[in-house]
Scaffold this active site. Sequence first.
Site, PDB file in Angstrom:
ATOM      1  N   CYS A   1      37.719  36.799  37.228  1.00 26.30           N
ATOM      2  CA  CYS A   1      37.698  38.127  37.826  1.00 26.30           C
ATOM      3  C   CYS A   1      38.072  39.208  36.809  1.00 26.30           C
ATOM      4  O   CYS A   1      37.364  39.410  35.829  1.00 26.30           O
ATOM      5  CB  CYS A   1      38.602  38.135  39.063  1.00 26.30           C
ATOM      6  SG  CYS A   1      38.301  39.499  40.202  1.00 26.30           S
ATOM      7  N   HIS A   2      39.192  39.900  36.999  1.00 24.30           N
ATOM      8  CA  HIS A   2      39.633  40.965  36.093  1.00 24.30           C
ATOM      9  C   HIS A   2      40.500  40.438  34.949  1.00 24.30           C
ATOM     10  O   HIS A   2      40.906  41.202  34.072  1.00 24.30           O
ATOM     11  CB  HIS A   2      40.414  42.030  36.875  1.00 24.30           C
ATOM     12  CG  HIS A   2      39.561  42.888  37.739  1.00 24.30           C
ATOM     13  ND1 HIS A   2      39.076  42.462  38.949  1.00 24.30           N
ATOM     14  CD2 HIS A   2      39.106  44.150  37.573  1.00 24.30           C
ATOM     15  CE1 HIS A   2      38.358  43.432  39.506  1.00 24.30           C
ATOM     16  NE2 HIS A   2      38.356  44.469  38.686  1.00 24.30           N
TER      17      HIS A   2
END
Length: 177
Positions: A104-105
């Site tokens: 994800c991030h």
Amino acid sequence: MAFLVAPEGAEQIELTAPWEAVEQAGGTPVLLSTRGEAVQAFDHLDRADTFPVDQLVSQADPTRFDGLVLPGGVANPDLLRTDKNAVGFVRGFFDAGLPVAAICHAPWTLIEADVVRGRTLTSYPSLRTDIRNAGGTWVDEQVKVCGAGGNKLITSRRPDDLQAFDNALLAEFAAGG
């Protein structure tokens, strides 16, 4: 297996699903954080469960672990990338040729550690420009494994990709990177 998260902001499922996969494969996950005795996970923007910290990242040696997992969430990697001990710890895995998995991030922390240049990876789509500006190649794939031999980087986009992410990280960690 080290799991590094900030004191709050990790996406809970991106912590718990890989953690459980590592345990089911016979591994022993260790939760590291930058401070505190527990971390506050989130289900998107809502507070979820808390998890006890096993060790502070400032006291951890990357070479004592088989690999590193960086869960996402927006706040988690944003906080980690501002902590010099966390950034140095991440860089230590690359310096030692050990595998790293990020979802994800989480690649924000990889960018800050300056380990993205020349690599192909995926992430949450909003990081595409950040990865490119850091010298990496961004691809929109469920999971991407980059690197030959040791020092593999396993990345994935979002919680919907967790099964593929978990399978890839277990395969790479079992192979010794």
